[in-house]
Design an enzyme around this catalytic site. Structure first.
Site, PDB file in Angstrom:
ATOM      1  N   HIS A 100      -5.908   1.945  -4.286  1.00 40.07           N
ATOM      2  CA  HIS A 100      -4.941   1.412  -3.323  1.00 40.07           C
ATOM      3  C   HIS A 100      -4.498   0.017  -3.733  1.00 40.07           C
ATOM      4  CE1 HIS A 100      -8.113  -0.970  -0.838  1.00 40.07           C
ATOM      5  NE2 HIS A 100      -8.654  -0.620  -1.976  1.00 40.07           N
ATOM      6  N   HIS A 153      -2.913   1.061   6.897  1.00 41.65           N
ATOM      7  CA  HIS A 153      -3.153   1.001   5.455  1.00 41.65           C
ATOM      8  C   HIS A 153      -3.283   2.413   4.910  1.00 41.65           C
ATOM      9  CE1 HIS A 153      -4.234  -0.877   1.698  1.00 41.65           C
ATOM     10  NE2 HIS A 153      -5.358  -0.191   1.625  1.00 41.65           N
ATOM     11  N   CYS A 179       0.813  -1.221   0.000  1.00 49.10           N
ATOM     12  CA  CYS A 179       0.000   0.000   0.000  1.00 49.10           C
ATOM     13  C   CYS A 179       0.846   1.270   0.000  1.00 49.10           C
ATOM     14  CB  CYS A 179      -0.982  -0.018   1.165  1.00 49.10           C
ATOM     15  SG  CYS A 179      -0.240  -0.003   2.821  1.00 49.10           S
TER      16      CYS A 179
END
Length: 437
Positions: A410, A398, A347
């Site tokens: 993402h 994240h 990420c």
């Protein structure tokens, strides 16, 4: 009309329907269509296999999943769920189960190398071990009669530990040579070839017939051309399915959409999710009550759009627009823990790479970006190009890139790909950071 003639005609009509609608999917060879359908009807296929390119080679872990599906269908048993993994390099339940049932073993240092490609002799060994564990009625070769392998010029390349299994698999037509005189025991095998071998094993040794209805995609129609914008996909209901998997692959058979759908047989694909003027394949799978999975036959469609990047989101500044357009180029890139390149992103590696390509420097990890880069913004203040974080404000786990309209792009997690998702689908949004000024 006699029964035999009627059966032949129905079979031809059935095959014609299959070939007309699904034989030309990017990652399903014509020869594999029937095997793929049969394997799905028997509940032998798994998400990790179908969501990847079926023409590419299968890994050891993926083949373990197929082997355990085969075991479950041959025995009609509820599989044990091990308390933990016997290996240090994978936490796969299927691998742990295969180990418990004596189907696989690891190395002396406690590893399994799950992502290494399975060799053809390993596949034969695992198939035969699965049959043995299932206690089906078959004759296990002891290796003394080598007539099954004598025709192959590379028979001497078969490892001693695998020879009896290779002979057994060949004798029962579970595997074949790659040519009339070449076996290639140390070579790899594709996912569709592995599915075919597991399907043949099931058909050869099943004690009773098991078949379940597959989801049928009703929208879009095969060969449809869909205009740019939002569009809906839908499929028929499977009564015992608790979850549906939606998989959309591009013309290179890379998954660009992977979504889990609950309590619905339709799903809206938002504008900007797919690049315009490109061909795609849609597959829908259902997770059944016994844990097995069934997948639809693929449907091909074209998504028509004028934007060359496939990004229909509009930013407030030229630089922010560059960032969200750049991010859209990497839709479909697989997640890779620690990945920082288009070969695979995690990420934070993804957002750092996109920003760097646009001349913006940010730090490497989710935590350092949250602590050190840009300025904090609330959800109501988000603008396209802002970074969005999830978890807790003290320890976000994240990060993604906001593109507008309640949507972010993402690299989600292992087994998934770079994609768009809705902020509304997350309950753990903890804040945004603005790094574009």
């Amino acid at each position: 009309m006699n029964k035999i003639a009627k059966k032949i005609i129905l079979s031809v009509l059935s095959l014609t329907a299959i070939l007309n609608t699904s034989a030309f999917a990017a990652d399903l060879s014509g020869w594999a269509v029937s095997e793929y359908q049969q394997a799905n009807e028997a509940g032998l296929v798994s998400y990790s296999v179908v969501s990847h390119n079926l023409k590419e080679d299968i890994t050891r872990q993926e083949f373990c999943e197929l082997a355990m599906n085969l075991y479950r269908k041959l025995t009609n048993e509820t599989l044990i769920t091990p308390a933990g993994s016997p290996f240090t390099d994978t936490d796969s339940t299927a691998v742990a189960q295969a180990y418990c049932y004596g189907i696989v073993s690891g190395t002396s240092d406690g590893t399994f190398t799950p992502n290494r490609l399975v060799t053809r002799e390993e596949m034969a060994k695992m198939l035969v071990s699965t049959l043995a564990a299932s206690e089906v009625n078959f004759e296990l070769a002891d290796g003394s009669d080598k007539s099954a392998i004598e025709q192959f010029s590379d028979a001497d390349e078969i490892s001693q530990w695998a020879e009896a299994s290779v002979i057994t698999a060949l004798s029962n037509s579970l595997i074949n040579g790659i040519t009339d005189d070449t076996l290639d025991p140390l070579g790899s095998t594709t996912r569709e070839q592995a599915i075919a071998s597991v399907n043949r094993s099931y058909n050869a040794f099943k004690s009773d017939s098991y078949s379940v209805e597959l989801p049928v995609i009703t929208l879009p129609e095969d060969g449809a051309e869909i205009n740019e914008g939002d569009f809906t996909i839908s499929w028929t209901s499977i009564p015992s399915a608790s979850t549906y998997h939606v998989i959309i692959k591009d013309a290179n058979a890379n998954s660009v959409v992977l979504e889990d759908i609950y309590s619905s047989t339709s799903h809206e694909i938002k504008a900007g999710t797919l690049a315009g003027n490109k061909d795609y394949t849609l597959i829908v799978g259902g997770v059944l009550a016994d844990g097995s999975e069934v997948y639809s036959m693929p449907v091909d469609f074209k998504y028509k759009g004028s934007n060359k990047t496939g990004n229909s989101f509009v930013a407030n500044s030229e630089k922010a627009q560059e960032v969200i357009d750049t991010a859209a180029k990497y839709l479909g890139v697989p997640y890779l823990w620690g990945g920082t390149t288009p070969s695979g992103f995690d990420c934070s590696g993804f957002v750092q790479y996109v920003m760097r390509e646009c001349g913006i420097s940010i730090t490497r990890t989710t935590y350092t970006q949250w602590d050190n880069d840009g300025v904090y913004v609330s959800r109501s203040e988000l603008q396209p190009g802002d970074l969005v974080y999830f978890g807790s404000s003290s320890a976000p786990h994240h990060v993604g890139l906001y593109v507008g309209d309640g949507t972010y792009i993402h690299a989600p997690s292992t087994g998934d790909v770079v994609k768009y998702s809705s902020l509304d689908s997350r309950s753990d949004f903890c804040g945004g950071k603005r790094v574009i000024f």
